[in-house]
Motif scaffolding. Structure first.
Motif, mmCIF file in Angstrom:
data_model
loop_
_atom_site.group_PDB
_atom_site.id
_atom_site.type_symbol
_atom_site.label_atom_id
_atom_site.label_comp_id
_atom_site.label_asym_id
_atom_site.label_seq_id
_atom_site.Cartn_x
_atom_site.Cartn_y
_atom_site.Cartn_z
ATOM 1 N N PHE A 1 0.871 7.086 -5.364
ATOM 2 C CA PHE A 1 1.405 6.032 -4.502
ATOM 3 C C PHE A 1 2.617 6.566 -3.739
ATOM 4 O O PHE A 1 2.743 6.360 -2.540
ATOM 5 C CB PHE A 1 1.794 4.818 -5.367
ATOM 6 C CG PHE A 1 2.290 3.630 -4.592
ATOM 7 C CD1 PHE A 1 1.405 2.740 -4.019
ATOM 8 C CD2 PHE A 1 3.650 3.377 -4.482
ATOM 9 C CE1 PHE A 1 1.864 1.624 -3.324
ATOM 10 C CE2 PHE A 1 4.105 2.268 -3.799
ATOM 11 C CZ PHE A 1 3.219 1.389 -3.222
ATOM 12 N N PRO B 1 2.567 -2.485 -7.646
ATOM 13 C CA PRO B 1 1.186 -2.014 -7.461
ATOM 14 C C PRO B 1 0.706 -1.041 -8.533
ATOM 15 O O PRO B 1 -0.473 -0.993 -8.854
ATOM 16 C CB PRO B 1 1.223 -1.315 -6.098
ATOM 17 C CG PRO B 1 2.416 -1.836 -5.404
ATOM 18 C CD PRO B 1 3.388 -2.231 -6.473
ATOM 19 N N GLU C 1 0.812 -1.220 0.000
ATOM 20 C CA GLU C 1 0.000 0.000 0.000
ATOM 21 C C GLU C 1 0.839 1.260 0.000
ATOM 22 O O GLU C 1 0.304 2.358 -0.146
ATOM 23 C CB GLU C 1 -0.939 -0.020 1.203
ATOM 24 C CG GLU C 1 -1.943 -1.158 1.122
ATOM 25 C CD GLU C 1 -2.856 -1.216 2.329
ATOM 26 O OE1 GLU C 1 -2.765 -0.329 3.211
ATOM 27 O OE2 GLU C 1 -3.664 -2.155 2.397
ATOM 28 N N ASN C 2 2.152 1.106 0.177
ATOM 29 C CA ASN C 2 3.042 2.260 0.153
ATOM 30 C C ASN C 2 4.462 1.797 -0.160
ATOM 31 O O ASN C 2 4.766 0.611 -0.040
ATOM 32 C CB ASN C 2 2.968 3.037 1.482
ATOM 33 C CG ASN C 2 3.359 2.186 2.660
ATOM 34 O OD1 ASN C 2 4.483 1.703 2.759
ATOM 35 N ND2 ASN C 2 2.418 1.985 3.584
#
Length: 83
Positions: free
Chosen positions: A75, A63, A29-30
C-alpha cells in the motif's frame, strides 16, 4: 519518531467517533487519500508519519487492517512509485 504527533493521535481519536469518515479511510487506495481526508478535517499528517505508524494503526477503518503486513507494505510502496 518516538511518538506519533499530536495531530495523528487527535485524528485517530476523531476517526473512532465518525463512521462515515471510517468508511472513507477504509476505501482509500493510497496513503495520500488518507492524508487528504485527515487534512479536510483539520489534521496535518505527513506521509512518513503515516507510514511509520501504520503498523500500529490496526483499527478496521484502515485499508490494511485485516489484510496483513505484505498488503500494508505494498500500500505504501505503490504510493512511493506514484510520486
Amino acid at each position: 519518531m518516538n511518538r506519533p504527533s499530536e495531530a495523528l493521535l487527535a485524528f485517530i481519536k476523531f476517526l473512532e467517533k465518525d463512521e462515515d469518515l471510517q468508511s472513507k479511510i477504509k476505501a482509500a487506495e493510497n496513503p495520500q487519500q488518507i492524508i487528504d481526508i485527515a487534512e479536510s478535517e483539520g489534521f496535518t499528517i505527513s506521509p512518513l508519519e503515516l507510514r511509520t505508524w501504520s503498523k500500529e494503526l490496526t483499527a478496521n477503518s484502515f485499508p490494511w487492517a485485516s489484510k496483513g503486513n505484505e498488503f500494508r507494505r505494498n500500500f505504501f510502496k505503490r504510493a512511493g512509485q506514484q510520486q
